[in-house]
Design a protein around this motif. Structure first.
Motif, short mmCIF file in Angstrom:
data_model
loop_
_atom_site.label_atom_id
_atom_site.label_comp_id
_atom_site.label_asym_id
_atom_site.label_seq_id
_atom_site.Cartn_x
_atom_site.Cartn_y
_atom_site.Cartn_z
N PRO A 26 0.84 -1.20 0.00
CA PRO A 26 0.00 0.00 0.00
C PRO A 26 0.87 1.25 0.00
N PRO A 27 0.45 2.33 -0.71
CA PRO A 27 1.26 3.54 -0.77
C PRO A 27 1.47 4.14 0.62
N VAL A 28 2.61 4.80 0.80
CA VAL A 28 2.86 5.48 2.08
C VAL A 28 2.08 6.80 2.07
N ALA A 29 2.03 7.46 3.23
CA ALA A 29 1.38 8.78 3.29
C ALA A 29 2.35 9.82 2.72
N ALA A 30 1.83 10.73 1.88
CA ALA A 30 2.69 11.76 1.29
C ALA A 30 3.40 12.56 2.38
N GLU A 31 2.70 12.78 3.51
CA GLU A 31 3.25 13.59 4.60
C GLU A 31 4.48 12.94 5.23
N SER A 32 4.65 11.61 5.01
CA SER A 32 5.81 10.94 5.60
C SER A 32 7.05 11.12 4.74
N VAL A 33 6.87 11.65 3.52
CA VAL A 33 8.00 11.80 2.60
C VAL A 33 8.35 13.27 2.36
N LEU A 34 7.31 14.11 2.28
CA LEU A 34 7.52 15.51 1.94
C LEU A 34 6.95 16.39 3.05
N THR A 35 7.45 17.61 3.14
CA THR A 35 6.87 18.57 4.09
C THR A 35 5.55 19.08 3.54
N GLY A 36 4.74 19.67 4.41
CA GLY A 36 3.45 20.22 3.98
C GLY A 36 3.63 21.25 2.88
N ALA A 37 4.67 22.08 3.01
CA ALA A 37 4.90 23.14 2.02
C ALA A 37 5.29 22.53 0.67
N GLU A 38 6.11 21.46 0.71
CA GLU A 38 6.52 20.81 -0.54
C GLU A 38 5.32 20.19 -1.25
N ILE A 39 4.44 19.56 -0.46
CA ILE A 39 3.24 18.95 -1.05
C ILE A 39 2.36 20.02 -1.68
N ALA A 40 2.16 21.11 -0.95
CA ALA A 40 1.29 22.19 -1.45
C ALA A 40 1.85 22.75 -2.77
N THR A 361 10.70 14.35 -6.95
CA THR A 361 9.42 15.03 -6.79
C THR A 361 9.61 16.52 -6.51
N ARG A 362 10.58 16.84 -5.65
CA ARG A 362 10.83 18.25 -5.35
C ARG A 362 11.26 19.00 -6.60
N ARG A 363 12.08 18.34 -7.44
CA ARG A 363 12.62 19.02 -8.62
C ARG A 363 11.61 19.10 -9.76
N SER A 364 10.78 18.06 -9.93
CA SER A 364 9.85 18.06 -11.06
C SER A 364 8.48 18.59 -10.66
N LEU A 365 8.26 18.75 -9.33
CA LEU A 365 6.96 19.17 -8.79
C LEU A 365 5.83 18.23 -9.22
N ALA A 366 6.18 16.94 -9.37
CA ALA A 366 5.15 15.94 -9.70
C ALA A 366 4.20 15.79 -8.52
N ASP A 367 2.93 15.60 -8.83
CA ASP A 367 1.92 15.42 -7.80
C ASP A 367 2.16 14.09 -7.08
N PRO A 368 2.41 14.12 -5.75
CA PRO A 368 2.64 12.85 -5.05
C PRO A 368 1.38 11.98 -5.02
N THR A 369 0.20 12.61 -5.09
CA THR A 369 -1.07 11.86 -5.06
C THR A 369 -2.02 12.40 -6.13
N GLU A 386 3.76 5.49 -4.05
CA GLU A 386 3.84 4.06 -4.38
C GLU A 386 5.29 3.60 -4.48
N ARG A 387 6.14 4.49 -5.02
CA ARG A 387 7.54 4.11 -5.20
C ARG A 387 8.27 4.03 -3.86
N VAL A 388 7.96 4.97 -2.97
CA VAL A 388 8.61 4.95 -1.66
C VAL A 388 8.20 3.69 -0.89
N ALA A 389 6.93 3.27 -1.08
CA ALA A 389 6.46 2.06 -0.38
C ALA A 389 7.27 0.83 -0.79
N LEU A 390 7.77 0.82 -2.04
CA LEU A 390 8.57 -0.32 -2.52
C LEU A 390 9.86 -0.47 -1.69
N ALA A 391 10.40 0.69 -1.27
CA ALA A 391 11.66 0.67 -0.54
C ALA A 391 11.49 0.15 0.88
#
Ligand SMILES: [Zn+2]
Length: 401
Positions: A26-40, A361-369, A386-391
């Motif tokens: 199952p995918p991890v939570a975006a908040e566990s990988v990026l800061t709130g500001a990065e997600i926004a 993700t930070r560099r390409s600003l791809a949507d984490p979700t 999904e990719r982080v969950a693989l690790a």
């Protein structure tokens, strides 16, 4: 029928339908990988990027359908005179120019968005030149394919779909083979990765994955973008692993090796070759479908032997492309997941893998979700979460997946 059946057989045999042993975690939570500001920031950018790309797609579909399916659109091409191959070329150029002109404002809006977000390093003239080169390449490719189809229809009034299907499939394979040596150099300069620590380590990873690598190239991607990436293109003697120059030198060595291991996994499984074969078979099936749709009527917009059929075929191809997109993207995501799993297994550096995904993700600003249907239709890669969950699954679970 043969093309469609062969497509299903090759897809069933060569696509990694279950790339993760035991199923995808199952995918991890975006908040566990990026800061709130990065997600926004990533979500804000991605939302607008989607608006512009979908608007562009909708406009180009509308233009293609107007040219191909309406009387007024058809009138445009009846004025073109000359020998039939010349008329094919002129009509392809006309349709291409009209489509390009209609989508120019949204393409420019997309470029402005990338400039504002700091993703693009291109001047407007350089960006315009890219569009022009892209248009020229597509005019050449489309004219060749349509010229082949119409030529077959003129020569074989009944059997043309069978012959043209084979010819188009061969053209697709040929196109994919020469793409790295004929098309890519039009927009980028490539140099060999210089001898040194990185090259030595890359060859060691290649050895560990059992992939013979002759060519690792660095492209001058930084003249266009600040994003980091790498890819494999071509097959057989044109196969090469290409690293963006933005990746080499400024990204942590371990992370570069994670990227390289991912690309080498693509090389090991000949993913470009398999993708090309699937594309060629799908096109062969598509030509057969075209034969059924056009029927055997003579004259006007549905006569396969007349250059006037070009806008109709282009419209059908545009619609088919959108309809086939979910299947294409789904296969791509499975192949990408397998490359991630193998990269993790070879490098044994899950922390670097996660750090790389975060950096990408930070560099390409791809949507984490991204929205589910957007991901289904256009998502060529699994998402960040999904990719982080693989690790996070243990190597024993994923080894050999
Ligand atoms: Zn990949």
């Amino acid at each position: 029928m043969a093309g469609a059946v062969a497509f299903v057989v090759v897809a069933w045999w060569q696509v990694p339908w279950a790339p993760v042993r035991g199923g995808s975690p199952p995918p991890v939570a975006a908040e566990s990988v990026l800061t709130g500001a990065e997600i926004a920031r990533a979500e804000d950018y991605s939302q607008w990027a989607r608006v512009w790309s979908w608007t562009g797609l909708a406009i180009s579909l509308a233009v293609a359908c107007w040219l191909g399916f309406t009387w007024s659109g058809g009138q445009l091409v009846t004025r073109v005179r000359g020998p039939w191959p010349w008329r094919v070329l002129v009509i392809v150029i006309l349709c291409g120019l009209l489509g390009r002109a209609a989508t120019l404002p949204v393409a420019a809006a997309g470029q402005q968005l990338r400039l504002d977000a700091g993703l693009s390093t291109q001047s407007w003239p350089a960006w315009a030149l890219d569009l022009l080169v892209g248009l020229l390449v597509s005019v050449v490719a489309v004219s060749l394919a349509l010229g082949a189809v119409i030529g077959c229809a003129r020569r074989w009034r009944r059997a043309w779909p069978g012959v043209a299907a084979v010819v188009v499939a061969v053209l697709v394979m040929l196109g994919s083979f020469v793409y790295p040596v004929l098309v890519e150099p039009l927009t980028n300069d490539f140099r060999a990765l210089p001898d040194g620590e990185l090259r030595t380590e890359i060859l060691a990873v290649a050895d560990a994955e059992g992939v013979p690598v002759e060519t690792v190239l660095v492209s001058d991607a930084s003249r266009r973008t600040t994003t980091i990436n790498a890819y494999v293109s071509g097959f057989g003697s044109t196969r090469r692993v290409v690293l963006y120059d933005t990746l080499v030198g400024e990204v942590d060595r371990e992370e570069v090796l994670v990227v390289v291991a991912h690309e080498l996994a693509h090389a090991r499984h000949d993913d470009v070759l398999v993708g090309s074969v699937l594309g060629a078979l799908a096109c062969a099936g598509g030509v057969g479908l075209l034969g059924l749709l056009l029927g055997r009527r003579r004259g006007g917009a549905v006569d396969p032997a007349s250059p006037a059929v070009v806008p109709r075929v282009l419209a059908l191809v545009a619609v088919a492309g959108v309809l086939a997109s979910p299947a294409q993207s789904t296969i791509s995501r499975l192949v990408e997941t397998r490359a991630d799993v193998e990269s993790l297994a070879v490098t044994e550096a899950p922390d670097s893998f996660v750090e790389l995904q975060r950096r990408l993700t930070r560099r390409s600003l791809a949507d984490p979700t991204p929205p589910a249907w957007s991901q289904l239709w256009f998502g060529s890669h699994p998402t960040l979460v999904e990719r982080v969950a693989l690790a996070e699954i243990s190597p024993e679970d994923s080894a050999g997946g």
